[in-house]
Design a protein around this motif. Structure first.
Motif, PDB file in Angstrom:
ATOM      1  N   THR A   1       0.840  -1.206   0.000  1.00  0.00           N
ATOM      2  CA  THR A   1       0.000   0.000   0.000  1.00  0.00           C
ATOM      3  C   THR A   1       0.876   1.258   0.000  1.00  0.00           C
ATOM      4  O   THR A   1       0.550   2.249  -0.674  1.00  0.00           O
ATOM      5  N   LEU A   2       1.976   1.210   0.736  1.00  0.00           N
ATOM      6  CA  LEU A   2       2.865   2.389   0.766  1.00  0.00           C
ATOM      7  C   LEU A   2       3.498   2.642  -0.604  1.00  0.00           C
ATOM      8  O   LEU A   2       3.661   3.787  -1.037  1.00  0.00           O
ATOM      9  N   CYS A   3       3.836   1.551  -1.297  1.00  0.00           N
ATOM     10  CA  CYS A   3       4.424   1.712  -2.635  1.00  0.00           C
ATOM     11  C   CYS A   3       3.379   2.350  -3.566  1.00  0.00           C
ATOM     12  O   CYS A   3       3.675   3.287  -4.318  1.00  0.00           O
ATOM     13  N   ARG A   4       2.141   1.856  -3.447  1.00  0.00           N
ATOM     14  CA  ARG A   4       1.049   2.413  -4.275  1.00  0.00           C
ATOM     15  C   ARG A   4       0.804   3.882  -3.923  1.00  0.00           C
ATOM     16  O   ARG A   4       0.499   4.700  -4.802  1.00  0.00           O
ATOM     17  N   PHE A   5       0.932   4.205  -2.651  1.00  0.00           N
ATOM     18  CA  PHE A   5       0.756   5.596  -2.203  1.00  0.00           C
ATOM     19  C   PHE A   5       1.809   6.481  -2.881  1.00  0.00           C
ATOM     20  O   PHE A   5       1.485   7.547  -3.429  1.00  0.00           O
ATOM     21  N   SER A   6       3.053   6.019  -2.889  1.00  0.00           N
ATOM     22  CA  SER A   6       4.117   6.814  -3.526  1.00  0.00           C
ATOM     23  C   SER A   6       3.832   7.014  -5.004  1.00  0.00           C
ATOM     24  O   SER A   6       3.942   8.124  -5.524  1.00  0.00           O
ATOM     25  N   SER A   7       3.471   5.929  -5.693  1.00  0.00           N
ATOM     26  CA  SER A   7       3.242   6.082  -7.138  1.00  0.00           C
ATOM     27  C   SER A   7       2.014   6.965  -7.390  1.00  0.00           C
ATOM     28  O   SER A   7       2.021   7.809  -8.288  1.00  0.00           O
ATOM     29  N   GLN A   8       0.969   6.807  -6.543  1.00  0.00           N
ATOM     30  CA  GLN A   8      -0.264   7.568  -6.803  1.00  0.00           C
ATOM     31  C   GLN A   8      -0.063   9.076  -6.621  1.00  0.00           C
ATOM     32  O   GLN A   8      -0.579   9.866  -7.409  1.00  0.00           O
ATOM     33  N   VAL A   9       0.736   9.480  -5.606  1.00  0.00           N
ATOM     34  CA  VAL A   9       0.923  10.934  -5.431  1.00  0.00           C
ATOM     35  C   VAL A   9       1.727  11.518  -6.609  1.00  0.00           C
ATOM     36  O   VAL A   9       1.480  12.641  -7.033  1.00  0.00           O
ATOM     37  N   ILE A  10       2.634  10.722  -7.139  1.00  0.00           N
ATOM     38  CA  ILE A  10       3.417  11.200  -8.298  1.00  0.00           C
ATOM     39  C   ILE A  10       2.494  11.310  -9.522  1.00  0.00           C
ATOM     40  O   ILE A  10       2.483  12.321 -10.242  1.00  0.00           O
ATOM     41  N   ILE A  11       1.697  10.273  -9.739  1.00  0.00           N
ATOM     42  CA  ILE A  11       0.765  10.264 -10.885  1.00  0.00           C
ATOM     43  C   ILE A  11      -0.202  11.448 -10.797  1.00  0.00           C
ATOM     44  O   ILE A  11      -0.395  12.196 -11.767  1.00  0.00           O
ATOM     45  N   ASN A  12      -0.779  11.633  -9.601  1.00  0.00           N
ATOM     46  CA  ASN A  12      -1.751  12.739  -9.435  1.00  0.00           C
ATOM     47  C   ASN A  12      -1.094  14.081  -9.725  1.00  0.00           C
ATOM     48  O   ASN A  12      -1.689  14.950 -10.373  1.00  0.00           O
TER      49      ASN A  12
ATOM     50  N   GLN B   1       4.056   0.886 -11.740  1.00  0.00           N
ATOM     51  CA  GLN B   1       2.805   1.586 -11.407  1.00  0.00           C
ATOM     52  C   GLN B   1       2.771   2.978 -12.050  1.00  0.00           C
ATOM     53  O   GLN B   1       1.722   3.435 -12.511  1.00  0.00           O
ATOM     54  N   LEU B   2       3.924   3.641 -12.090  1.00  0.00           N
ATOM     55  CA  LEU B   2       3.976   4.966 -12.726  1.00  0.00           C
ATOM     56  C   LEU B   2       3.665   4.846 -14.216  1.00  0.00           C
ATOM     57  O   LEU B   2       2.890   5.627 -14.777  1.00  0.00           O
ATOM     58  N   LYS B   3       4.271   3.855 -14.854  1.00  0.00           N
ATOM     59  CA  LYS B   3       4.057   3.683 -16.302  1.00  0.00           C
ATOM     60  C   LYS B   3       2.604   3.322 -16.596  1.00  0.00           C
ATOM     61  O   LYS B   3       2.006   3.831 -17.543  1.00  0.00           O
ATOM     62  N   ASP B   4       2.028   2.450 -15.742  1.00  0.00           N
ATOM     63  CA  ASP B   4       0.619   2.075 -15.947  1.00  0.00           C
ATOM     64  C   ASP B   4      -0.304   3.274 -15.712  1.00  0.00           C
ATOM     65  O   ASP B   4      -1.315   3.443 -16.401  1.00  0.00           O
ATOM     66  N   GLY B   5       0.057   4.104 -14.722  1.00  0.00           N
ATOM     67  CA  GLY B   5      -0.822   5.217 -14.340  1.00  0.00           C
ATOM     68  C   GLY B   5      -0.687   6.442 -15.241  1.00  0.00           C
ATOM     69  O   GLY B   5      -1.539   7.325 -15.206  1.00  0.00           O
ATOM     70  N   LEU B   6       0.386   6.504 -16.003  1.00  0.00           N
ATOM     71  CA  LEU B   6       0.599   7.645 -16.911  1.00  0.00           C
ATOM     72  C   LEU B   6       0.846   7.111 -18.326  1.00  0.00           C
ATOM     73  O   LEU B   6       1.942   7.234 -18.890  1.00  0.00           O
ATOM     74  N   PRO B   7      -0.202   6.489 -18.912  1.00  0.00           N
ATOM     75  CA  PRO B   7       0.001   5.773 -20.185  1.00  0.00           C
ATOM     76  C   PRO B   7       0.402   6.679 -21.339  1.00  0.00           C
ATOM     77  O   PRO B   7       0.996   6.202 -22.317  1.00  0.00           O
ATOM     78  N   ASN B   8       0.119   7.982 -21.235  1.00  0.00           N
ATOM     79  CA  ASN B   8       0.481   8.875 -22.353  1.00  0.00           C
ATOM     80  C   ASN B   8       1.896   9.427 -22.251  1.00  0.00           C
ATOM     81  O   ASN B   8       2.384  10.069 -23.181  1.00  0.00           O
ATOM     82  N   ALA B   9       2.526   9.223 -21.114  1.00  0.00           N
ATOM     83  CA  ALA B   9       3.875   9.786 -20.931  1.00  0.00           C
ATOM     84  C   ALA B   9       4.923   8.854 -21.527  1.00  0.00           C
ATOM     85  O   ALA B   9       4.714   7.642 -21.642  1.00  0.00           O
TER      86      ALA B   9
END
Ligand SMILES: Nc1ncnc2c1ncn2[C@@H]1O[C@H](COP(=O)(O)OP(=O)(O)OP(=O)(O)O)[C@@H](O)[C@H]1O
Ligand SMILES: CC(=O)N[C@H]1[C@@H]2OC[C@@H](O2)[C@@H](O)[C@@H]1O[C@H](C)C(=O)O
Length: 399
Positions: free
Chosen positions: A298-309, A338-346
């Motif tokens: 969950t902490l790893c997901r938290f890190s990726s999610q704040v970056i994605i947002n 997770q970053l790559k999945d969450g930012l598919p256009n980047a």
């Protein structure tokens, strides 16, 4: 005239300067030492990283730094002692590194020393009326100058605060000077203890450039591992997080914080993102029973999610920036996936694609800041981005 000034004037007149950049960040893993050949200044700055080394801190030293790091009740005598000790240790590490590289101290023009942040308190964090933004880096530059015999520029963050900033992120200056590219919208994403990024618009308009912290990069994961897994310092290759399951209720509560919704630019540190922050989120979400693996996932997901947002907030969901990663978190395969999945256009790169070793990048940026202190002129970043147009650092003379 004091002979130190003759030396500094000669350095300024040189076509190319040999500058050592130092960085010791929130992860407290060691001192990054980058030996840089720098020519020009401002938009004409050219850097070649001649050598780079991270010298690890031993466990006893890490424990000493941790005893005063981001702690409101730190022992003041220890803070005082560590200010000298860190300066001395960094000087010894520099001498050790340059000996290994076959370089003599007299060949080096300047050392750029960040020091060790022990407390970061922007007004948004300390929330004490009538007190300014504040930050404290220790490891005194005079020790480095005297012990190495090399002019040392240190304590860069105070001038930023004096000129209206929060003392961070300073990456914006070097990122803009080294990595701006006409025609390409860039995000220079550094995933250290705290994750931050610099926005570099493809039209090269400095008034749009800014740099901001976004939240915890590795620090929450590191703190949890160090507290719960004896002998481990971080979740190497995300072995622990990958085996856990993300808990949505905990994730939702981790995301509930004013810092995460505040506008850019903003700064933070482990003063906010720490085990107490996690504990409070676990209590609010009734997840105190969660397995250690699930907390790490969950902490790893938290890190990726704040970056994605944060990147989505900067670009909107449809734009396609080029993201250049650096910092230890880019070696975490789960976080990067997770970053790559969450930012598919980047499009994702690392600063290696721009000829700067990603692990060395922050140390290189401080070498560039020191070059600007000696050579630079103000760059107009405009009034809205929170980036004061200044040269930073204090000059410490060897004798
Ligand atoms: N192979 C890896 N797998 C997972 N995580 C890794 C790996 N390598 C490094 N890291 C993470 O990177 C961290 C070190 O990052 P870095 O050296 O960029 O931090 P820092 O410079 O102290 O941070 P800051 O930029 O906040 O000052 C480690 O503590 C760990 O969390
Ligand atoms: C106060 C402080 O030391 N901040 C660091 C820390 O580490 C990452 C992030 O938090 C960033 O704001 C900053 O460092 C980088 C080098 C910066 O100033 O750009």
């Amino acid at each position: 005239m004091n002979a130190n000034w003759t030396r500094i004037f000669r350095t300024i007149e040189k076509q190319e300067r040999l500058i050592i950049g130092l960085m010791s960040g929130t992860s407290l893993d060691g001192l990054d030492i980058a030996l840089c050949r720098i020519s020009g200044s401002g938009a004409n700055t050219k850097v070649q990283v001649q050598d780079f080394k991270t010298i690890s801190y031993d466990n006893a030293f890490k424990a000493e730094v941790k005893s005063i790091f981001s702690k409101r009740d730190a022992d003041l005598q220890m803070v005082c002692l560590m200010n000298e000790k860190i300066g001395l240790l960094h000087a010894e590490m520099i001498l050790q590194a340059i000996e290994a590289w076959g370089v003599k101290p007299e060949d080096i023009d300047v050392i750029a020393s960040h020091g060790q942040t022990i407390f970061h308190a922007p007004a948004s964090l300390h929330q004490m009326p009538n007190y300014p933004n504040a930050t404290l880096q220790i490891g005194d530059g005079d020790h480095i100058a005297v012990k190495t015999g090399i002019v040392t520029i240190s304590d860069f963050r105070q001038k930023h605060i004096a000129a209206g900033g929060e003392g961070a992120p300073l990456a914006v200056y070097g990122d803009y000077l080294l990595f701006s590219e006409k025609g390409e919208d860039r995000v220079m994403l550094n995933i250290g203890g705290i994750a931050n990024f610099t926005y570099l618009p493809g039209d090269n308009d400095a008034t749009k450039v800014f740099s901001t912290d976004v939240g915890s990069g590795n620090t929450l994961m590191d703190q949890f591992v160090q507290h719960h897994y004896k002998g481990l310092y971080f979740d190497e290759n995300a072995t622990i997080s990958s085996a856990g399951v993300i808990n949505d209720s905990l994730l939702k509560e981790l995301m509930q914080n004013d810092f995460l919704i505040a506008g850019f630019p903003k700064t933070t540190g482990p003063e906010l993102f720490n085990l107490k922050y996690l504990q409070a989120a676990q209590e609010r979400s009734n997840t105190t029973h969660l397995s250690k693996g699930d907390v790490m996932a969950t902490l790893c997901r938290f890190s990726s999610q704040v970056i994605i947002n944060a990147i989505n907030k900067c670009f909107g969901n449809n734009l396609s920036p080029c993201i250049y990663m650096s910092g230890g978190g880019m070696h975490n395969p789960l976080l990067v996936k997770q970053l790559k999945d969450g930012l598919p256009n980047a499009k994702f790169y690392t600063t290696d694609d721009l000829q700067i070793n990603p692990d060395a990048k922050e140390a290189v940026l401080f070498a560039v800041l020191a070059n600007e202190t000696l050579m630079g002129t103000a760059i107009d970043f405009g009034s809205s981005t929170g980036v004061p147009s200044i040269c930073m650092g204090k000059i410490c003379l060897p004798f």
